[in-house]
Structure formats: structure tokens, C-alpha cells
Design an enzyme around this catalytic site. Structure first.
Site, PDB file in Angstrom:
ATOM      1  N   LEU A  64       0.825  -1.212   0.000  1.00 56.35           N
ATOM      2  CA  LEU A  64       0.000   0.000   0.000  1.00 56.35           C
ATOM      3  C   LEU A  64       0.855   1.255   0.000  1.00 56.35           C
ATOM      4  CD1 LEU A  64      -3.182   0.798   1.964  1.00 56.35           C
ATOM      5  CD2 LEU A  64      -1.194   2.267   2.357  1.00 56.35           C
ATOM      6  N   ASN A  98       0.436   5.505   0.350  1.00 55.62           N
ATOM      7  CA  ASN A  98      -0.493   6.611   0.575  1.00 55.62           C
ATOM      8  C   ASN A  98       0.237   7.947   0.467  1.00 55.62           C
ATOM      9  OD1 ASN A  98       0.217   5.367   3.276  1.00 55.62           O
ATOM     10  ND2 ASN A  98      -0.880   7.114   4.092  1.00 55.62           N
ATOM     11  N   ASP A  99       0.237   8.784   1.474  1.00 54.66           N
ATOM     12  CA  ASP A  99       0.621  10.191   1.335  1.00 54.66           C
ATOM     13  C   ASP A  99       1.967  10.423   0.656  1.00 54.66           C
ATOM     14  OD1 ASP A  99      -1.523  10.127   3.040  1.00 54.66           O
ATOM     15  OD2 ASP A  99      -0.549  11.195   4.673  1.00 54.66           O
ATOM     16  N   GLN A 103       4.429   7.318   1.921  1.00 56.73           N
ATOM     17  CA  GLN A 103       4.002   6.391   2.956  1.00 56.73           C
ATOM     18  C   GLN A 103       3.814   5.011   2.333  1.00 56.73           C
ATOM     19  OE1 GLN A 103       2.780   7.308   6.654  1.00 56.73           O
ATOM     20  NE2 GLN A 103       4.723   8.084   5.890  1.00 56.73           N
ATOM     21  N   SER A 112       3.731  10.698   8.043  1.00 54.94           N
ATOM     22  CA  SER A 112       4.035  11.706   7.031  1.00 54.94           C
ATOM     23  C   SER A 112       4.887  12.857   7.552  1.00 54.94           C
ATOM     24  CB  SER A 112       2.742  12.257   6.435  1.00 54.94           C
ATOM     25  OG  SER A 112       2.121  11.283   5.639  1.00 54.94           O
ATOM     26  N   ARG A 153       0.398  15.552  13.866  1.00 53.43           N
ATOM     27  CA  ARG A 153       1.280  14.878  12.913  1.00 53.43           C
ATOM     28  C   ARG A 153       1.421  15.653  11.597  1.00 53.43           C
ATOM     29  NH1 ARG A 153      -3.194  11.361  13.644  1.00 53.43           N
ATOM     30  NH2 ARG A 153      -4.714  11.399  11.930  1.00 53.43           N
ATOM     31  N   ASP A 154       2.224  15.051  10.705  1.00 54.80           N
ATOM     32  CA  ASP A 154       2.407  15.492   9.314  1.00 54.80           C
ATOM     33  C   ASP A 154       3.097  16.854   9.224  1.00 54.80           C
ATOM     34  OD1 ASP A 154       0.809  13.233   8.984  1.00 54.80           O
ATOM     35  OD2 ASP A 154      -1.010  14.394   8.638  1.00 54.80           O
ATOM     36  N   GLU A 157      -5.433  16.959   8.579  1.00 53.88           N
ATOM     37  CA  GLU A 157      -4.209  16.243   8.239  1.00 53.88           C
ATOM     38  C   GLU A 157      -3.422  16.991   7.159  1.00 53.88           C
ATOM     39  OE1 GLU A 157      -4.547  11.658   9.241  1.00 53.88           O
ATOM     40  OE2 GLU A 157      -5.523  12.112   7.334  1.00 53.88           O
TER      41      GLU A 157
END
Length: 481
Positions: A40, A42-43, A59, A103, A161-162, A220
């Protein structure tokens, strides 16, 4: 690097090799988009141009097609078109990131790339701890973790986060996506002189902060940057209820335009606007490149929304990145255009001048294919309506009377129902459509509106047909990619 990080990286690399053949046999494998080698994605993370090379981290869970303890995968490119997969940048092998290197972003400092990311930690009962962490590389490929640089300030839950980091007037700033103790979303600002010691300055935008009322329980992936004389804050709020044709995905990604006062730590901004009107777009991140362009990548996915239904799971992978897009701010509107370099993908060109569509579906030789760029230009103001049918699976429809542009697709959940997304458009001047094996990115009026989506048609069907009623003349251009 400690032994646990080395062990995890070795296991991830073994997973890539074990499933390489199965992944590559998927007919829905994309031809010119960034994807995970397995598992998988993602970001987008750590997007930066360093010593002339673009670096895009992502990610990544290499062990499953679901979310878990994330790594940072890594791609590099000289031209934003041809990408090389690099060795793994970060693995969740330390006490401060043992449940995921979440992230973050990248900056250049002292001639080095420095990654600032969120370390995710959970105890045996699932209680979360969160840390902002630093990693450094002298060559852009091998990274050494430096440990925790920010712990959780008072006033927030562990959903903190991030980090996105940039420099302004000699100081470093970090914007964090957060959830305050009252369970509402916030964008929080911190400041540093050395990237190691950070001062918490407080929230600059969020739910119950002007002009917002209730606006989500978590924000986010924030990104604050100057563009064409204004300050733009991009973020992905969670917990927004649908309003007519707006906010119809589970989670959104959008922006507000305003002016950031770094002295008083105030960000005065306008209303929230969705960046993408399609089905799959989330967690975008930008960088300023050496040409002075603000370039964006987004995740061609949505968290927790039908992720278990994508047919690519049968081939042990899921999700991709959008195409890179150049951003401009025109009359307060964020404009997204595919970067100029993507023209390198073009192989053959087919042009049809002065096309008048009819109510009978019509195909045009050369304008079809699994990997196709299509440009539709109105030679006069369009009246009535017209439809583009793509591989008998997705339709693009414009109704001039309703001033409505629509993207419809057959659901990959039940394969019978049709899903729809819409935006209002006063006039349709042009459409630029990028089709890949299992994705569509649609740019209307030179990037005034954008639709991004996955699609899963019959792999053998490469047809594109056109239908019109009362429309004016069109110029159709197709490029095989």
C-alpha cells in the site's frame, strides 16, 4: 542505523522481490504514474528538489494492502516524468516510530537533505503517542535518524502529525495537522533556528477559529506557502458533512487563501475550497523547485473509503500518486496544471478540426487507448450538452444550461451502480484529460477545476466516444502516451 531498522528493510525488500512478477502482471498497473512496488502507498512525503534532482518519498506498507506500520519509500527524477525507485529511506525500527514513520516533509540545510516526520507509537492497549522526528542524509539516498525534536504540546490529543517545514526570514517554521483537546481540527505553527529545538506558537487556523464554525475533528497534512503574493494553506480535514455537490468523499483535501503575519502569528484567510472534484485525491504536498514553480503531488486515493474493494488487491498492491501539477493563484483561485515536462510522454498526435458532435456516439481514429492524453477545445461557446464515454466505464459530461461539469463512473464496489461527482462551471473552454490503465485526471479550463479518480474498466476496452446535442464546434487532439 540499528539492527531492527536493517531487519525491517531486508524484510521489505524481500517482499518486493517475492511479489514482483504478480504485481507486474496486473492489467490495471499504471503506465506513467508513481506506484508502490508492492503493498500500500499513501501520502506523498518529503517532496523536494535537491542538487537538481526531484525526490518524492511516500508512505508505504510493503507487507499488506492495508494500513499498518509505515515505511518511507523513495523515488527520484531529473524531469518529473521518468522516476527511479531508490532504497528505503525510513523504516519503523526505533522506539519513537515503532508503529510507523508517518508523514512529513524535507528541507535542504547545510548542503544536506533533512527529513522531518511523525513517529507513531502505540502501547499494547492501542493508546497513541506521537513524536516529530528528524533524519539526515548527505547524499540524498542514505538517511540517519537523529531522534525526536518535538514532543506533544499541551492542548492537543496524540493526533498531532504530518509536519511541513519551510524557512522564512532566517527562521524555520513547521505547520502540523492536529486535533485539539476539544476534538476539533487545527493547523498548528512552530518555530526553530536549528531544526532541533522548536517553539510552539499555537494554532493559526482551525475549527471554531474565524471564519470557520465547526469544521472537522482532525486536519491532516497541512502545507503553508506563498504563491503569487498571497499565503495558501492546503490541508485535509476529516469530519466534514456533505453539502450538495460539495464534500462528497469521506475525507476532503482543499485550501484557504490568506495572509500570514509571522510577527503576530495570525493567519487571516477566506473560505475553504476543495482542490479536486473527483473520487480519489488526498494529502497533497508541494515544493518550490529551482525554476521557481510551486509543484504539487497528491495521493490518488482516500483513506478508509472502499480501500478493500480495489481489484488491484488481487495483485498485492493498491494506490498511486497523481501527476505532478504546477500551482498558480489567479483571482484568488488555485489553478492546477500538469507540469510542462509531461509533454515528453507524448508519442503520436492526432488532430480533428471543427468537429460537430451528434446524438449518435462517434469514435475518432487515433483518439483511444490505455494511455492517452486528450485535449478538447471549444472553438465557440458550447450550448446544449456533450458527453465523452471512456472505455464504457467512465463518462465526462458538460451541461451548458445547468453550467455543470460531471464525472461519472461504474462503481468498483458493486459493479452495477453509477457514482457521480460534479462542479459548477460558467463556461467550458477546454478539457485536458489524462487516461491511464486505471486512472483518470481531468483538468477543465486550464486547471480551473480538476477531477481525479481510479477506474477499472474491461482491460481490453480502450474506446473513447463522443456524443453531443446542440453543441458548437470542437477541436479534438489525442496523444498516445
Amino acid at each position: 542505523m540499528n539492527d531492527r531498522n536493517r531487519e525491517l528493510i531486508a524484510l521489505a525488500n524481500a517482499e518486493v522481490e517475492a511479489y514482483k512478477s504478480k504485481v507486474e502482471q496486473d492489467p490495471y498497473r499504471l503506465t506513467y504514474h508513481i506506484m508502490p512496488p508492492v503493498g500500500l502507498l499513501n501520502d506523498p512525503n518529503g517532496f523536494i528538489q535537491y542538487r537538481g534532482t526531484y525526490h518524492l518519498f511516500y508512505q508505504w506498507n510493503p507487507f499488506a494492502t492495508e494500513h499498518g506500520a509505515k515505511f518511507w519509500g523513495h523515488y527520484t527524477s531529473k524531469d518529473l516524468v521518468h522516476w527511479q525507485h531508490e532504497k528505503i529511506a525510513l523504516a519503523p525500527g526505533d522506539w519513537f516510530d515503532k508503529n510507523g514513520c508517518y508523514s512529513g516533509s524535507a528541507v535542504e540545510h547545510d548542503g544536506k537533505i533533512k527529513l522531518i516526520y511523525t513517529g507513531n507509537v502505540k502501547d499494547k492497549d492501542g493508546n497513541r503517542e506521537t513524536y516529530q522526528c528528524l533524519a539526515v542524509s548527505e547524499n540524498g539516498v542514505d538517511f540517519e535518524k537523529q531522534g525526536v525534536v518535538v514532543e506533544l504540546p499541551d492542548g492537543y490529543t496524540a493526533h498531532f502529525r504530518d509536519p511541513k517545514v519551510w524557512q522564512h526570514n532566517g527562521s524555520w517554521y513547521m505547520v502540523i495537522g492536529a486535533q485539539s483537546k476539544d476534538l476539533t481540527g487545527k493547523a498548528v505553527l512552530l518555530r526553530s533556528t536549528d531544526l532541533k529545538t522548536w517553539e510552539h506558537l499555537g494554532p493559526i487556523a482551525g475549527a471554531h477559529m474565524e471564519p470557520f464554525a465547526d469544521f472537522g475533528y482532525m486536519w491532516e497534512c497541512p502545507d503553508l506557502f506563498e504563491l503569487d503574493g498571497r499565503d495558501v494553506l492546503i490541508f485535509s480535514p476529516q469530519g466534514i458533512e456533505p453539502e450538495g455537490i460539495k464534500y462528497n468523499n469521506l475525507y476532503q483535501a482543499g485550501y484557504v487563501v490568506g495572509d500570514m503575519d509571522y510577527e503576530t502569528v495570525r493567519y487571516k484567510h477566506g473560505s475553504f475550497v476543495e482542490m479536486d472534484r473527483g473520487f480519489e485525491f488526498y494529502a497533497p504536498q508541494t515544493t518550490l523547485d529551482e525554476k521557481g514553480r510551486r509543484i504539487l503531488f497528491g495521493w490518488l486515493g482516500i483513506p478508509e473509503e472502499r480501500e478493500g474493494d480495489h481489484p488491484t488487491l488481487k495483485h498485492n498492491w493498491i494506490h498511486a500518486m497523481t501527476l505532478p501539477r504546477e500551482l498558480r493563484l489567479i483571482d484568488g483561485k488555485l489553478i492546477q496544471k500538469p507540469v510542462e515536462e509531461l509533454k515528453q510522454l507524448r508519442k503520436t498526435e492526432t488532430v480533428y478540426e471543427n468537429v460537430r458532435l451528434t446524438e449518435e456516439p462517434e469514435a475518432f481514429a487515433g483518439i483511444e487507448g490505455k494511455a492517452l492524453e486528450l485535449f478538447v477545445e471549444a472553438k465557440q461557446r458550447l450550448s446544449g450538452s456533450f458527453t465523452i464515454n471512456i472505455r464504457n466505464h467512465v463518462t465526462v459530461h458538460f451541461n451548458d444550461e445547468k453550467q455543470l461539469l460531471s464525472l461519472k463512473r461504474i462503481s468498483f464496489v458493486d459493479h452495477a451502480s453509477v457514482e457521480e461527482r460534479h462542479c459548477f462551471l460558467k463556461e467550458l473552454k477546454n478539457l485536458r484529460v489524462f487516461l491511464d490503465a486505471s486512472s483518470i485526471e481531468l483538468f477543465a479550463n486550464d486547471g480551473e477545476e480538476v477531477f481525479t479518480a481510479r477506474m477499472y474498466p474491461d482491460p481490453q476496452d480502450v474506446s473513447v466516444t463522443f456524443v453531443g446535442k446542440g453543441t458548437g464546434f470542437l477541436r479534438l487532439t489525442g496523444y498516445q502516451l
